[in-house]
Scaffold this motif. Structure first.
Motif, PDB file in Angstrom:
ATOM      1  N   ARG A 121      42.151  55.571  83.741  1.00 45.51           N
ATOM      2  CA  ARG A 121      42.651  55.740  82.361  1.00 45.51           C
ATOM      3  C   ARG A 121      43.643  56.886  82.272  1.00 45.51           C
ATOM      4  O   ARG A 121      44.658  56.790  81.588  1.00 45.51           O
ATOM      5  N   GLN A 122      43.368  57.979  82.969  1.00 47.18           N
ATOM      6  CA  GLN A 122      44.285  59.122  82.953  1.00 47.18           C
ATOM      7  C   GLN A 122      45.605  58.749  83.613  1.00 47.18           C
ATOM      8  O   GLN A 122      46.676  59.092  83.112  1.00 47.18           O
ATOM      9  N   LEU A 123      45.554  58.055  84.735  1.00 46.45           N
ATOM     10  CA  LEU A 123      46.772  57.638  85.420  1.00 46.45           C
ATOM     11  C   LEU A 123      47.590  56.684  84.558  1.00 46.45           C
ATOM     12  O   LEU A 123      48.818  56.790  84.512  1.00 46.45           O
ATOM     13  N   VAL A 124      46.923  55.759  83.882  1.00 46.21           N
ATOM     14  CA  VAL A 124      47.616  54.818  82.992  1.00 46.21           C
ATOM     15  C   VAL A 124      48.414  55.580  81.941  1.00 46.21           C
ATOM     16  O   VAL A 124      49.551  55.221  81.611  1.00 46.21           O
ATOM     17  N   SER A 125      47.860  56.667  81.435  1.00 46.05           N
ATOM     18  CA  SER A 125      48.535  57.437  80.378  1.00 46.05           C
ATOM     19  C   SER A 125      49.781  58.168  80.870  1.00 46.05           C
ATOM     20  O   SER A 125      50.584  58.643  80.061  1.00 46.05           O
ATOM     21  N   CYS A 126      49.991  58.249  82.170  1.00 44.29           N
ATOM     22  CA  CYS A 126      51.143  58.963  82.727  1.00 44.29           C
ATOM     23  C   CYS A 126      52.422  58.135  82.772  1.00 44.29           C
ATOM     24  O   CYS A 126      53.499  58.685  83.018  1.00 44.29           O
ATOM     25  N   PHE A 127      52.320  56.831  82.566  1.00 46.01           N
ATOM     26  CA  PHE A 127      53.498  55.969  82.626  1.00 46.01           C
ATOM     27  C   PHE A 127      54.192  55.918  81.266  1.00 46.01           C
ATOM     28  O   PHE A 127      53.544  55.978  80.232  1.00 46.01           O
ATOM     29  N   GLN A 128      55.519  55.799  81.294  1.00 41.85           N
ATOM     30  CA  GLN A 128      56.259  55.638  80.045  1.00 41.85           C
ATOM     31  C   GLN A 128      55.863  54.345  79.362  1.00 41.85           C
ATOM     32  O   GLN A 128      55.662  54.304  78.153  1.00 41.85           O
ATOM     33  N   GLN A 129      55.797  53.277  80.144  1.00 41.92           N
ATOM     34  CA  GLN A 129      55.366  51.973  79.645  1.00 41.92           C
ATOM     35  C   GLN A 129      54.528  51.315  80.720  1.00 41.92           C
ATOM     36  O   GLN A 129      54.888  51.358  81.898  1.00 41.92           O
ATOM     37  N   ILE A 130      53.416  50.698  80.288  1.00 37.75           N
ATOM     38  CA  ILE A 130      52.551  50.023  81.252  1.00 37.75           C
ATOM     39  C   ILE A 130      51.881  48.841  80.573  1.00 37.75           C
ATOM     40  O   ILE A 130      51.549  48.895  79.385  1.00 37.75           O
ATOM     41  N   SER A 133      53.702  58.397  92.289  1.00 42.78           N
ATOM     42  CA  SER A 133      54.375  59.178  93.329  1.00 42.78           C
ATOM     43  C   SER A 133      55.772  58.628  93.625  1.00 42.78           C
ATOM     44  O   SER A 133      56.628  59.363  94.122  1.00 42.78           O
ATOM     45  N   LEU A 134      55.995  57.363  93.322  1.00 43.01           N
ATOM     46  CA  LEU A 134      57.316  56.744  93.504  1.00 43.01           C
ATOM     47  C   LEU A 134      58.193  56.893  92.255  1.00 43.01           C
ATOM     48  O   LEU A 134      59.279  56.334  92.196  1.00 43.01           O
ATOM     49  N   ASN A 135      57.700  57.623  91.263  1.00 35.35           N
ATOM     50  CA  ASN A 135      58.418  57.850  89.999  1.00 35.35           C
ATOM     51  C   ASN A 135      58.783  56.545  89.302  1.00 35.35           C
ATOM     52  O   ASN A 135      59.894  56.397  88.784  1.00 35.35           O
ATOM     53  N   ILE A 136      57.849  55.622  89.268  1.00 33.21           N
ATOM     54  CA  ILE A 136      58.044  54.356  88.565  1.00 33.21           C
ATOM     55  C   ILE A 136      57.616  54.557  87.112  1.00 33.21           C
ATOM     56  O   ILE A 136      56.444  54.823  86.849  1.00 33.21           O
ATOM     57  N   PRO A 137      58.556  54.450  86.151  1.00 34.04           N
ATOM     58  CA  PRO A 137      58.199  54.718  84.762  1.00 34.04           C
ATOM     59  C   PRO A 137      57.612  53.513  84.019  1.00 34.04           C
ATOM     60  O   PRO A 137      56.807  53.677  83.113  1.00 34.04           O
ATOM     61  N   CYS A 138      58.017  52.304  84.401  1.00 36.52           N
ATOM     62  CA  CYS A 138      57.610  51.086  83.686  1.00 36.52           C
ATOM     63  C   CYS A 138      56.928  50.149  84.673  1.00 36.52           C
ATOM     64  O   CYS A 138      57.530  49.735  85.661  1.00 36.52           O
ATOM     65  N   LEU A 139      55.676  49.796  84.390  1.00 38.36           N
ATOM     66  CA  LEU A 139      54.873  49.088  85.369  1.00 38.36           C
ATOM     67  C   LEU A 139      54.068  47.971  84.719  1.00 38.36           C
ATOM     68  O   LEU A 139      53.481  48.156  83.654  1.00 38.36           O
ATOM     69  N   VAL A 140      54.067  46.825  85.397  1.00 36.10           N
ATOM     70  CA  VAL A 140      53.166  45.725  85.061  1.00 36.10           C
ATOM     71  C   VAL A 140      52.116  45.680  86.159  1.00 36.10           C
ATOM     72  O   VAL A 140      52.456  45.590  87.337  1.00 36.10           O
ATOM     73  N   VAL A 141      50.856  45.778  85.774  1.00 33.80           N
ATOM     74  CA  VAL A 141      49.747  45.761  86.716  1.00 33.80           C
ATOM     75  C   VAL A 141      48.994  44.454  86.553  1.00 33.80           C
ATOM     76  O   VAL A 141      48.674  44.060  85.434  1.00 33.80           O
ATOM     77  N   LYS A 142      48.714  43.800  87.666  1.00 29.43           N
ATOM     78  CA  LYS A 142      47.922  42.573  87.627  1.00 29.43           C
ATOM     79  C   LYS A 142      46.726  42.721  88.551  1.00 29.43           C
ATOM     80  O   LYS A 142      46.877  43.080  89.716  1.00 29.43           O
TER      81      LYS A 142
END
Length: 118
Positions: free
Chosen positions: A99-108, A62-71
């Motif tokens: 899994r579906q949400l993960v696929s929405c990011f440009q890079q994760i 929702s914040l339009n973050i394209p590249c994300l590191v999740v810990k």
């Protein structure tokens, strides 16, 4: 626009099994962008971590973050997200959401971290 970082966690309160989750999103320098919490109700430790992950991923989208590191500090959650053959009828709906949400990011990148670092 650089990588943002999402840390999420969940907790279950002993014998009453009341659960909640939350997380924080930070920028490249570690500055706080936004945080979130949610009361889940009665569940187990594994499911509550997935709830926190799902809420955090949704917030970042929702914040339009394209590249994300999740810990996350639950290695089992990291492992099942990488293993698409894993199936569990009880948690499959929320796992599928993640899994579906993960696929929405440009890079994760989804990484395990120790509880003390999370």
């Amino acid at each position: 626009m650089g990588w943002k970082k999402l840390n999420t966690d969940g907790s279950v309160l002993g014998s009453v099994r009341q659960a909640g989750c939350g997380g924080v999103v930070r920028d490249e320098q570690g500055n706080w962008i936004v945080g979130f919490t949610r009361h889940i109700g009665t569940t187990n430790c594994f499911a509550v971590v997935l709830w926190g992950l799902r809420d955090g991923l949704s917030l970042c989208l929702s914040l339009n973050i394209p590249c994300l590191v999740v810990k996350v500090d639950a290695k089992a959650v990291v492992d099942i997200l990488r293993n698409y053959n894993y199936d569990n009828i009880i948690i499959s709906p929320i796992m599928d959401d993640c899994r579906q949400l993960v696929s929405c990011f440009q890079q994760i990148q989804i990484k395990h971290c120790y509880r003390q670092a999370n």
